[in-house]
Structure formats: structure tokens, C-alpha cells
Design an enzyme around this catalytic site. Structure first.
Site, mmCIF file in Angstrom:
data_model
loop_
_atom_site.group_PDB
_atom_site.id
_atom_site.type_symbol
_atom_site.label_atom_id
_atom_site.label_comp_id
_atom_site.label_asym_id
_atom_site.label_seq_id
_atom_site.Cartn_x
_atom_site.Cartn_y
_atom_site.Cartn_z
ATOM 1 N N THR A 128 0.854 -1.051 -0.217
ATOM 2 C CA THR A 128 0.022 -0.023 0.070
ATOM 3 C C THR A 128 0.713 1.295 -0.015
ATOM 4 O OG1 THR A 128 -1.719 -1.237 1.244
ATOM 5 C CG2 THR A 128 -1.933 1.150 1.269
ATOM 6 N N PRO A 130 0.643 6.072 -0.237
ATOM 7 C CA PRO A 130 -0.524 6.875 0.170
ATOM 8 C C PRO A 130 -1.675 7.014 -1.120
ATOM 9 C CG PRO A 130 1.760 7.697 0.554
ATOM 10 C CD PRO A 130 1.857 6.466 -0.019
ATOM 11 N N ALA A 132 -1.997 4.674 -3.539
ATOM 12 C CA ALA A 132 -2.342 3.243 -3.948
ATOM 13 C C ALA A 132 -2.873 2.333 -3.104
ATOM 14 C CB ALA A 132 -1.275 2.671 -4.878
ATOM 15 N N SER A 134 -6.773 0.484 -2.728
ATOM 16 C CA SER A 134 -7.320 -0.539 -3.515
ATOM 17 C C SER A 134 -6.949 -0.786 -4.987
ATOM 18 C CB SER A 134 -8.774 -0.241 -3.623
ATOM 19 O OG SER A 134 -9.549 -0.022 -2.368
ATOM 20 N N TRP A 158 1.153 1.827 5.908
ATOM 21 C CA TRP A 158 0.242 0.955 6.756
ATOM 22 C C TRP A 158 0.777 -0.532 6.354
ATOM 23 C CZ3 TRP A 158 -2.765 1.730 10.532
ATOM 24 C CH2 TRP A 158 -3.567 2.998 10.438
ATOM 25 N N GLN A 338 -24.406 -5.773 21.362
ATOM 26 C CA GLN A 338 -25.593 -5.571 21.723
ATOM 27 C C GLN A 338 -26.116 -6.335 22.752
ATOM 28 O OE1 GLN A 338 -27.016 -2.966 20.404
ATOM 29 N NE2 GLN A 338 -28.923 -3.161 21.385
ATOM 30 N N GLU A 365 -6.509 -6.000 3.587
ATOM 31 C CA GLU A 365 -6.241 -7.255 2.521
ATOM 32 C C GLU A 365 -7.052 -7.311 1.392
ATOM 33 O OE1 GLU A 365 -5.154 -10.996 4.173
ATOM 34 O OE2 GLU A 365 -4.081 -10.311 5.886
ATOM 35 N N GLU A 369 -15.372 -4.551 -1.179
ATOM 36 C CA GLU A 369 -15.671 -4.085 -2.462
ATOM 37 C C GLU A 369 -15.050 -4.889 -3.551
ATOM 38 O OE1 GLU A 369 -15.282 -2.244 0.310
ATOM 39 O OE2 GLU A 369 -17.393 -1.351 0.576
HETATM 40 C C1 LIG Z 1 -4.405 -2.220 10.468
HETATM 41 C C2 LIG Z 1 -3.866 -2.013 8.946
HETATM 42 C C3 LIG Z 1 -3.175 -2.899 8.509
HETATM 43 C C4 LIG Z 1 -2.538 -3.129 7.379
HETATM 44 N N1 LIG Z 1 -1.586 -3.788 6.806
HETATM 45 C C5 LIG Z 1 -1.170 -3.819 5.593
HETATM 46 C C6 LIG Z 1 0.183 -4.441 5.184
HETATM 47 O O1 LIG Z 1 0.711 -5.398 5.817
HETATM 48 N N2 LIG Z 1 0.534 -4.333 3.945
HETATM 49 C C7 LIG Z 1 0.094 -3.501 2.925
HETATM 50 O O2 LIG Z 1 0.657 -3.334 2.072
HETATM 51 N N3 LIG Z 1 -1.230 -2.623 3.309
HETATM 52 C C8 LIG Z 1 -1.719 -2.881 4.762
HETATM 53 N N4 LIG Z 1 -2.789 -2.084 4.927
HETATM 54 C C9 LIG Z 1 -3.517 -1.400 4.084
HETATM 55 C C10 LIG Z 1 -4.826 -2.002 3.417
HETATM 56 O O3 LIG Z 1 -4.579 -2.982 2.649
HETATM 57 C C11 LIG Z 1 -5.442 -0.893 2.624
HETATM 58 O O4 LIG Z 1 -6.146 -0.049 4.038
HETATM 59 C C12 LIG Z 1 -6.814 -1.411 1.809
HETATM 60 O O5 LIG Z 1 -6.030 -2.179 0.817
HETATM 61 C C13 LIG Z 1 -7.554 -0.198 1.456
HETATM 62 O O6 LIG Z 1 -6.884 0.819 0.872
HETATM 63 P P1 LIG Z 1 -7.386 2.189 1.322
HETATM 64 O O7 LIG Z 1 -7.288 2.141 2.986
HETATM 65 O O8 LIG Z 1 -6.419 3.060 0.762
HETATM 66 O O9 LIG Z 1 -8.838 2.471 1.096
HETATM 67 P P2 LIG Z 1 -9.120 3.082 -0.441
HETATM 68 O O10 LIG Z 1 -8.707 2.357 -1.635
HETATM 69 O O11 LIG Z 1 -9.105 4.644 -0.514
HETATM 70 O O12 LIG Z 1 -10.721 2.813 -0.503
HETATM 71 C C14 LIG Z 1 -11.629 3.518 0.257
HETATM 72 C C15 LIG Z 1 -13.102 2.922 -0.053
HETATM 73 O O13 LIG Z 1 -13.256 2.791 -1.571
HETATM 74 C C16 LIG Z 1 -13.748 1.714 -1.863
HETATM 75 N N5 LIG Z 1 -13.371 1.387 -3.204
HETATM 76 C C17 LIG Z 1 -11.883 1.748 -4.051
HETATM 77 N N6 LIG Z 1 -11.896 1.325 -5.006
HETATM 78 C C18 LIG Z 1 -13.014 0.903 -5.300
HETATM 79 C C19 LIG Z 1 -13.691 0.095 -6.685
HETATM 80 N N7 LIG Z 1 -13.178 -0.054 -7.733
HETATM 81 N N8 LIG Z 1 -15.194 -0.564 -6.533
HETATM 82 C C20 LIG Z 1 -15.765 -0.226 -5.480
HETATM 83 N N9 LIG Z 1 -15.182 0.278 -4.172
HETATM 84 C C21 LIG Z 1 -14.087 0.921 -4.335
HETATM 85 C C22 LIG Z 1 -12.972 0.754 -0.946
HETATM 86 O O14 LIG Z 1 -13.565 -0.639 -1.000
HETATM 87 C C23 LIG Z 1 -13.071 1.372 0.420
HETATM 88 O O15 LIG Z 1 -14.487 1.435 0.865
HETATM 89 C C24 LIG Z 1 -3.302 -2.391 6.341
HETATM 90 C C25 LIG Z 1 -4.274 -1.309 6.465
HETATM 91 C C26 LIG Z 1 -4.645 -1.005 7.906
HETATM 92 C C27 LIG Z 1 -5.596 -0.211 8.397
#
Ligand SMILES: Cc1cc2nc3c(=O)[nH]c(=O)nc-3n(C[C@H](O)[C@H](O)[C@H](O)COP(=O)(O)OP(=O)(O)OC[C@H]3O[C@@H](n4cnc5c(N)ncnc54)[C@H](O)[C@@H]3O)c2cc1C
Length: 381
Positions: A128, A130, A132, A134, A158, A338, A365, A369
Site C-alpha cells: 500500500t 498513500p 495506491a 485498493s 500501513w 448488543q 487485505e 468491494e
Molecule cells: C491495520 C492495517 C493493517 C494493514 N496492513 C497492511 C500491510 O501489511 N501491507 C499493506 O501493503 N497494506 C496494509 N494495509 C492497507 C490496506 O490493505 C488498505 O487499507 C486497503 O487495501 C484499502 O486501501 P485504502 O485504505 O487506501 O482505501 P481506498 O482504496 O481509498 O478505498 C476507500 C473505499 O473505496 C472503496 N473502493 C475503492 N476502489 C473501489 C472500486 N473500484 N470499486 C468499489 N469500491 C472501491 C474501498 O472498498 C473502500 O471502501 C493495512 C491497513 C490497516 C488499516
């Protein structure tokens, strides 16, 4: 392997898990570690010595070559009894071990797999960024070819347990002209390499893992630390994601069953209006719905594990198990809260820990969605 020896292996392995948890991370210790944000990194060499980190790996590396159906049940049991240890097990075995086994070089496998199996080498995934989340194909961390290796510059965020890992499995863009999933290469980067800067991120749950924002400033990665074919890293990564999804699903099933069991115990013990609250039909039905969700999740998770054990394609089933199990956990944790009401809201309650931890899994992970997008695509839509 015939069914009898498979069930013997499973029984012995689950006994080992139970003994390990009783000795090293019983419930009071789990609560302490959650309260004090003390992940169980120190337990990993002991988990290795107990043989649990080598379950799916070939014997030549010190593993036990057991089918994934056994691994899934171990992850479920860890989820039930000591979820934070299960999470660490998953990141190490799936992001580290299965990546090395599937697309690591012979040298990387020979050097690192035995250390991982002994619990002496931990691995993190630094995918992940900033910009990139999903959209994993949008990563911008750039690796430029130099003599004997690559110079890597970019930012990851993250990444779980990155600082405590031996190596971060790190996808980097090696072909700047390629777009999306093309032109990405997997690299092993040590957290203490020159040019790596880490800042810890704070969060509301999953105290059993640490989370890191990582600056990569002209970090040298030798050619020996490139995993798999150059420019094909995204496909390599995709080829192992089903292991992590299977692990998360199994852990979620275990945590969810724990939430149901806590709810049942509380409903029997707590009296209001002169009777246990379990006598109210609304509570009974709520618990029946909770157990049904967990059983559905368990079935699809075991089915996925069987497909993996048999080496069959499982892209859709992995996405389905991840969605069904994490949403089951989310559902039962919320309904569990609850049923426990104020007793669940208290800091010392196990239900609130499960509820806080569960919130991550429907978007972590690969969000649910994105999993639904995968399922739809697999259905030809
Ligand atoms: C505690 C924690 C541990 C983590 N561990 C790791 C790790 O070890 N390694 C690593 O690389 N990452 C890690 N992550 C990152 C995690 O994989 C990402 O948070 C996740 O992939 C979602 O990315 P984002 O938070 O940027 O959300 P975004 O991509 O910004 O998504 C925001 C919302 O939009 C929705 N969305 C986005 N695109 C679409 C689409 N095409 N269709 C429908 N809905 C969509 C998403 O489902 C979500 O609901 C971790 C995150 C946390 C919080």
C-alpha cells in the site's frame, strides 16, 4: 495422505496449538498485550520450535508438508484463542513464506525459509502507498537499475510489522513506461537498510500488530534480493494472495465463534426482569442468526482450504471466503456487543476487543468491494 492420518495430523497439531496458547498466551496475557500494545513478536521462535510455522512448507526446508486444510484449522483455532498471534502467523507464513516458496529464487528459499520456519525471520508486505490502496496497480515507488542492483525511491504506508521484519516484501515499479499491473517487480528490502525511514502509525484495534509509514530514499537493493521475474511482480503477488485471504477468513471464523460463545455465556448469566436474558426470544434468535453466519463462513473457508490443498484454481472462492467470513465476524461482533450491552463496552471485555479488531478486516487485505469486483469478474461480468 489417507483420511485417518490426515485427521491424526490435525488432532495432534491442534493439541500443539492449545498447549502453546495455554502456556504462552492465555487469556489474561492476551488482554495485557492488547492493553499495552505489546505484539507477540517474542513468541515467534517458540512458535517455530513447536513446529507450527512450518506446517505448509516442504520438509527439505524444515517444514511439515501438511495440506492447507490443516493450516486453515490452525488459523481458526488461533483466531478463537489468541487472534493477535494468528495475525502474526498469517503475515509471516502467507506474505513471507508462501511468497518465497511460490516465486522466490532458489537461494532466497534455501536461506530464508528455514529461518522463517524456526520463527527467526519475520516478513511484512509493503504494498500500500498513500496514492495506491485498493488500486494496487497504481503504485509509484520507483526502482532504477544500477550496477549490481536497483535504487528504490518512494513511499509505502500501513505496512504491518515492517520495522520488526527481517525483510519487507516490496513491489516496486521497474518499468516507468508501463501502466497498472505491468512493469512491477517484487523486492526484499530490510527495514534497517540505508535510506529506509519509518514512522509508526497509531490505530484503534489490532494491537497485536504494528503499523508503519515507510519512506524509501534511494535505497540500494541487490539483484540477489529481487524476487521472481523483473516486471512480472504484480502477477507473482496475485498468485499468492489467496493464501492470505484463506488465512484471514479462517482467523475471522475463529474470532467470530469466540464472539458467539461469549454472547451465549453472558446471555445465560445475565438476569433481567427476573429471568436470564437468554430466555427472551429476541436474544435467542439473535444468537441463532450469529451462529448460522459463523457456520456458513466456516463451510466456505474449509472449502477454500480444500481447493488450495488440491492445487485447484480458487480465485473466486478466496474472494468469497474473505467476504463471507469477515462480514460474519463484523455481524456477530456487533450483535455480540448488543447482547452484552454495557458489559461489552467495558475495556476489560473480550467482546470489545473482537469488535474493534473486526472493523479492519472488511477493508484490509483487499476491501470487500474489491473482492466483489473479483467475484463478478470471475462470473464473466
Ligand atoms: C491495520 C492495517 C493493517 C494493514 N496492513 C497492511 C500491510 O501489511 N501491507 C499493506 O501493503 N497494506 C496494509 N494495509 C492497507 C490496506 O490493505 C488498505 O487499507 C486497503 O487495501 C484499502 O486501501 P485504502 O485504505 O487506501 O482505501 P481506498 O482504496 O481509498 O478505498 C476507500 C473505499 O473505496 C472503496 N473502493 C475503492 N476502489 C473501489 C472500486 N473500484 N470499486 C468499489 N469500491 C472501491 C474501498 O472498498 C473502500 O471502501 C493495512 C491497513 C490497516 C488499516
Amino acid at each position: 495422505m489417507d483420511n485417518t492420518s490426515q485427521s491424526d495430523d490435525l488432532r495432534l497439531t491442534l493439541d500443539t496449538v492449545d498447549r502453546f496458547v495455554d502456556r504462552h498466551i492465555p487469556i489474561d496475557e492476551l488482554r495485557r498485550r492488547d492493553r499495552e500494545h505489546a505484539p507477540p513478536f517474542d513468541l515467534m521462535p517458540m512458535l517455530g520450535a513447536a513446529g507450527l510455522l512450518g506446517l505448509p512448507f516442504p520438509t527439505e526446508f524444515g517444514g511439515q508438508a501438511l495440506p492447507w486444510s490443516v493450516v486453515a484449522r490452525v488459523e481458526e483455532r488461533l483466531g478463537y484463542r489468541a487472534a493477535m498471534l494468528g495475525t502474526l502467523f498469517d503475515t509471516t507464513v502467507c506474505f513471507g513464506g508462501m511468497s518465497l516458496l511460490t516465486y522466490g529464487t532458489e537461494r532466497q528459499r534455501a536461506e530464508l525459509l528455514p529461518r522463517m520456519i524456526r520463527g527467526e525471520a519475520l516478513f511484512a508486505l509493503a504494498l500500500t502507498e498513500p496514492g495506491a490502496g485498493s488500486d494496487a496497480g497504481a503504485i509509484q515507488t520507483r526502482a532504477k537499475k544500477v550496477d549490481g542492483g536497483w535504487r528504490v525511491t518512494g513511499r509505502k504506508t500501513w505496512s504491518s510489522n515492517a520495522k520488526q521484519s527481517t525483510f519487507m516484501v516490496t513491489p516496486c515499479r521497474t518499468d516507468p513506461n508501463a501502466r497498472g499491473s505491468r512493469g512491477i517487480t517484487m523486492m526484499l528490502i530490510a527495514p534497517d537498510a540505508t535510506g529506509v525511514h519509518m514512522t509508526e502509525l497509531s490505530k484503534i484495534g489490532n494491537a497485536g500488530l504494528t503499523s508503519w509509514d515507510i519512506g524509501l530514499d534511494d535505497v540500494f537493493v541487490s539483484d540477489d534480493d529481487v524476487m521472481g521475474e523483473v516486471d512480472r511482480g504484480f502477477y507473482n503477488l496475485m498468485s499468492t494472495l489467496h493464501y492470505a485471504r484463506a488465512g484471514l477468513a479462517a482467523s475471522a471464523v475463529g474470532q467470530a465463534q469466540r464472539a458467539v460463545d461469549i454472547a451465549i455465556e453472558h446471555a445465560r448469566d445475565r438476569a433481567q426482569f427476573g429471568q436470564p436474558i437468554s430466555a427472551f426470544q429476541v436474544i435467542q434468535h439473535r444468537i441463532a442468526d450469529m451462529q448460522m453466519r459463523v457456520d456458513q463462513a466456516r463451510l466456505i473457508t474449509y472449502h477454500l482450504a480444500d481447493l488450495i490443498s488440491d492445487g485447484k484454481p480458487c480465485r473466486r472462492e478466496a474472494a468469497q471466503a474473505k467476504v463471507i467470513a469477515t462480514e460474519a465476524l463484523h455481524y456477530v461482533a456487533d450483535h455480540g456487543m448488543q447482547i452484552l450491552a454495557s458489559a461489552g463496552y467495558a475495556s476489560e471485555s473480550d467482546m470489545q476487543r473482537i469488535w474493534r479488531d473486526a472493523r479492519l478486516y472488511t477493508f484490509g487485505e483487499g476491501s470487500n468491494e474489491i473482492q466483489r469486483n473479483i467475484i463478478a469478474k470471475e462470473l464473466g461480468l
